[in-house]
Scaffold this motif. Structure first.
Motif, mmCIF file in Angstrom:
data_model
loop_
_atom_site.group_PDB
_atom_site.id
_atom_site.type_symbol
_atom_site.label_atom_id
_atom_site.label_comp_id
_atom_site.label_asym_id
_atom_site.label_seq_id
_atom_site.Cartn_x
_atom_site.Cartn_y
_atom_site.Cartn_z
ATOM 1 N N TYR A 393 0.845 -1.197 0.000
ATOM 2 C CA TYR A 393 0.000 0.000 0.000
ATOM 3 C C TYR A 393 0.878 1.243 0.000
ATOM 4 O O TYR A 393 1.814 1.369 0.791
ATOM 5 C CB TYR A 393 -0.912 0.004 1.233
ATOM 6 C CG TYR A 393 -1.815 1.205 1.329
ATOM 7 C CD1 TYR A 393 -2.966 1.273 0.550
ATOM 8 C CD2 TYR A 393 -1.521 2.265 2.173
ATOM 9 C CE1 TYR A 393 -3.803 2.376 0.623
ATOM 10 C CE2 TYR A 393 -2.343 3.372 2.259
ATOM 11 C CZ TYR A 393 -3.486 3.421 1.480
ATOM 12 O OH TYR A 393 -4.312 4.517 1.549
ATOM 13 N N GLU A 394 0.566 2.152 -0.915
ATOM 14 C CA GLU A 394 1.322 3.390 -1.017
ATOM 15 C C GLU A 394 0.372 4.512 -1.420
ATOM 16 O O GLU A 394 -0.469 4.343 -2.304
ATOM 17 C CB GLU A 394 2.435 3.248 -2.065
ATOM 18 C CG GLU A 394 3.292 4.470 -2.245
ATOM 19 C CD GLU A 394 4.347 4.289 -3.328
ATOM 20 O OE1 GLU A 394 5.139 5.230 -3.550
ATOM 21 O OE2 GLU A 394 4.365 3.209 -3.965
ATOM 22 N N GLU A 395 0.489 5.649 -0.749
ATOM 23 C CA GLU A 395 -0.322 6.821 -1.082
ATOM 24 C C GLU A 395 0.534 7.835 -1.825
ATOM 25 O O GLU A 395 1.582 8.243 -1.336
ATOM 26 C CB GLU A 395 -0.924 7.463 0.174
ATOM 27 C CG GLU A 395 -2.161 6.766 0.688
ATOM 28 C CD GLU A 395 -2.918 7.613 1.703
ATOM 29 O OE1 GLU A 395 -2.450 8.735 2.005
ATOM 30 O OE2 GLU A 395 -3.960 7.162 2.179
ATOM 31 N N LEU A 396 0.068 8.226 -3.000
ATOM 32 C CA LEU A 396 0.758 9.240 -3.781
ATOM 33 C C LEU A 396 -0.092 10.516 -3.764
ATOM 34 O O LEU A 396 -1.183 10.553 -4.332
ATOM 35 C CB LEU A 396 0.960 8.753 -5.219
ATOM 36 C CG LEU A 396 1.728 7.435 -5.383
ATOM 37 C CD1 LEU A 396 1.727 7.010 -6.852
ATOM 38 C CD2 LEU A 396 3.146 7.571 -4.870
ATOM 39 N N LYS A 397 0.410 11.553 -3.094
ATOM 40 C CA LYS A 397 -0.330 12.809 -3.013
ATOM 41 C C LYS A 397 -0.011 13.665 -4.234
ATOM 42 O O LYS A 397 1.158 13.881 -4.567
ATOM 43 C CB LYS A 397 0.030 13.550 -1.728
ATOM 44 C CG LYS A 397 -0.437 12.809 -0.477
ATOM 45 C CD LYS A 397 -0.204 13.638 0.781
ATOM 46 C CE LYS A 397 -0.744 12.892 2.005
ATOM 47 N NZ LYS A 397 -0.554 13.676 3.256
ATOM 48 N N ILE A 398 -1.046 14.142 -4.897
ATOM 49 C CA ILE A 398 -0.883 14.931 -6.116
ATOM 50 C C ILE A 398 -0.470 16.352 -5.740
ATOM 51 O O ILE A 398 -1.133 17.013 -4.931
ATOM 52 C CB ILE A 398 -2.184 14.924 -6.936
ATOM 53 C CG1 ILE A 398 -2.588 13.468 -7.240
ATOM 54 C CG2 ILE A 398 -2.009 15.701 -8.239
ATOM 55 C CD1 ILE A 398 -3.965 13.331 -7.833
ATOM 56 N N GLN A 399 0.622 16.798 -6.315
ATOM 57 C CA GLN A 399 1.230 18.085 -5.952
ATOM 58 C C GLN A 399 0.238 19.238 -6.016
ATOM 59 O O GLN A 399 -0.504 19.401 -6.989
ATOM 60 C CB GLN A 399 2.401 18.358 -6.898
ATOM 61 C CG GLN A 399 3.240 19.569 -6.540
ATOM 62 C CD GLN A 399 4.156 19.307 -5.364
ATOM 63 O OE1 GLN A 399 4.621 18.194 -5.183
ATOM 64 N NE2 GLN A 399 4.395 20.325 -4.551
ATOM 65 N N ASP A 400 0.202 20.024 -4.933
ATOM 66 C CA ASP A 400 -0.593 21.264 -4.847
ATOM 67 C C ASP A 400 -2.097 21.032 -5.002
ATOM 68 O O ASP A 400 -2.833 21.919 -5.447
ATOM 69 C CB ASP A 400 -0.134 22.275 -5.914
ATOM 70 C CG ASP A 400 1.311 22.707 -5.706
ATOM 71 O OD1 ASP A 400 1.746 22.751 -4.545
ATOM 72 O OD2 ASP A 400 1.986 22.978 -6.715
#
Length: 437
Positions: A393-400
């Motif tokens: 499991y990995e969360e990728l936060k979208i920039q800005d």
């Protein structure tokens, strides 16, 4: 020869020139082109190219002087006496492909609990026997197949064309009968006879009775085909019936029978195909891993997520106003806030090219991000299979932005003692996946 899907080009070609020559007839060619000239190559999904899903453009494998590189296709393919089995990449060299069998069981609603009683050298053609009830029921939704058939009679109720030669042979001296023939619509025809011969063939398979009696619907449909063909069925006529069905029919209504006919021919001609008795003909049974993975995930997620289908137009959406540019996200949540997801069969946790800062790496996320924007969603996910011991499991936060893309690897517990233990372990992983979403 045996390799796995997405093998990264590490499979070395047999040094024998004859195998290179045979495999070169298959390598580096699109599926659509191969199927045009090779009726004995059966690929799922069978609707290649019709729905612009790009499956038809893919190749079974590419080949250079030394290696074979495979992609998402799994199964068995051959030319002459050169054969290549492509298992899922989660199958070990000498063990059974539990993962492929499990996905087939889930997608096609078949029972493979007896899988482990079979030998390690299980033939890939047995998949067709498992799939037969699914496509038999699908064809029967269009009713019992009816076709014109020429019948020969010898009685006093003449209603067709008189056969002079047969009349002389049978009715001299004259006793009141006339030999004649009629062309009549009948449920007992070449196609239903082919289905009947397939049923009888499956009955003698080690697990045949279980396959044909898997549920009430299958049992009832099998009995109906036995009933309409019972008066003329003759096991010794099997080769004759097969020969009559080698040319695929075209019918505006009974179109589902076309694939069933092809599957029946594959089952009955299994020995001939397996040993490559038709020179330079390509034969095989293949499953597109990306398609199978997506359909398998749908069986897990269908309670909370819709699964739009470009093949039927079900749950169609549009990208632009005015119903322009239809789109089919793999998964859309049934409730708000909207969550959109994508199924990825490629080994996202293995190949370097999927991680490096490249156009190819970034393009993996493009479609899901576009769908998130279209549905005003801040929550998306990618699901891929991994051979890790536990789910990843990995969360990728979208920039800005407030957007988050979850990258989830469903653990495939291939290293199990038997198929029952495999099924139990992967069900635990499926439950954990549903909890994450």
């Amino acid at each position: 020869m045996r390799t796995t899907d997405n093998n990264g080009g590490y499979f070395k070609i047999n040094d024998e020139n004859i195998h290179k020559a045979n495999l070169s007839r298959i390598a580096n060619k699109s599926l659509l082109k191969l199927q045009e000239n090779n009726a004995d190559l059966l690929v799922f999904p069978h609707s290649l190219g019709i729905y612009k899903d790009d499956v038809e453009k893919s190749t079974i494998f590419s080949m250079d002087e030394e290696t074979i590189t495979t992609y998402n296709l799994m199964g068995f393919v051959g030319c002459n006496d050169s054969q290549l089995t492509i298992t899922s990449r989660f199958s070990k060299e000498d063990s059974k492909d539990y993962f492929l069998h499990y996905m087939l069981q889930k997608v096609f609603s078949i029972n493979l609990l007896d899988f482990d009683q079979k030998s390690n050298n299980e033939n890939i053609w047995d998949f067709l026997i498992y799939l037969f009830p699914y496509f038999l029921k699908k064809a029967y939704t269009q009713g019992m197949f009816k076709a014109y058939k020429r019948n020969e009679y010898n009685n006093a109720n003449i209603k067709g064309t008189i056969n002079i030669n047969r009349h002389i042979q049978k009715n001299i001296p004259f006793r009141g009968n006339i030999a004649y023939s009629t062309r009549e619509h009948s449920y007992d025809n070449d196609v239903t006879q082919l289905i009947r011969h397939t049923i009888e063939y499956i009955k003698v398979h080690p697990f045949g009775n279980g396959v044909l009696a898997k549920d009430n619907d299958t049992r009832e449909i099998v009995q109906k085909f036995v009933f309409v063909t019972d008066s003329t069925y003759n096991k010794s006529q099997r080769n004759k019936i097969v020969a009559k069905n080698l040319k695929a029919f075209s019918h505006p209504y009974y179109f589902e029978y076309k694939l069933l006919q092809k599957i029946c021919l594959q089952i009955l001609r299994r020995e001939k195909l397996s040993y490559g008795k038709e020179n330079n003909k390509i034969y095989g049974l293949l499953f597109d891993g990306a398609w199978l993975w997506e359909e398998y995930l749908n069986t897990i997620l269908k309670e909370k997520f819709l699964h739009p289908e470009n093949k039927t137009g079900k749950h169609k959406h549009y990208l632009f106003e005015g119903n322009k540019q239809s789109i089919y996200p793999d998964f859309i949540s049934k409730e708000t806030p909207i969550i959109v997801g994508d199924a990825k069969y490629i080994p996202l946790d293995k190949h370097v090219s999927y991680h490096e800062n490249s156009e190819r790496a970034v393009s993996i996320y493009y479609k899901t991000l576009a769908y998130m924007y279209r549905f005003n969603s801040t929550n998306g996910f990618l699901i891929y299979p991994t051979n890790n011991q536990d789910n990843r499991y990995e969360e990728l936060k979208i920039q800005d932005t407030e957007g988050v893309l979850k990258k989830i690897g469903l653990a495939i517990p291939q290293n199990q003692e038997d198929f029952i233990n495999f099924s139990s372990s992967i069900k635990d992983n499926e439950l954990n996946l549903r909890m994450i979403l």
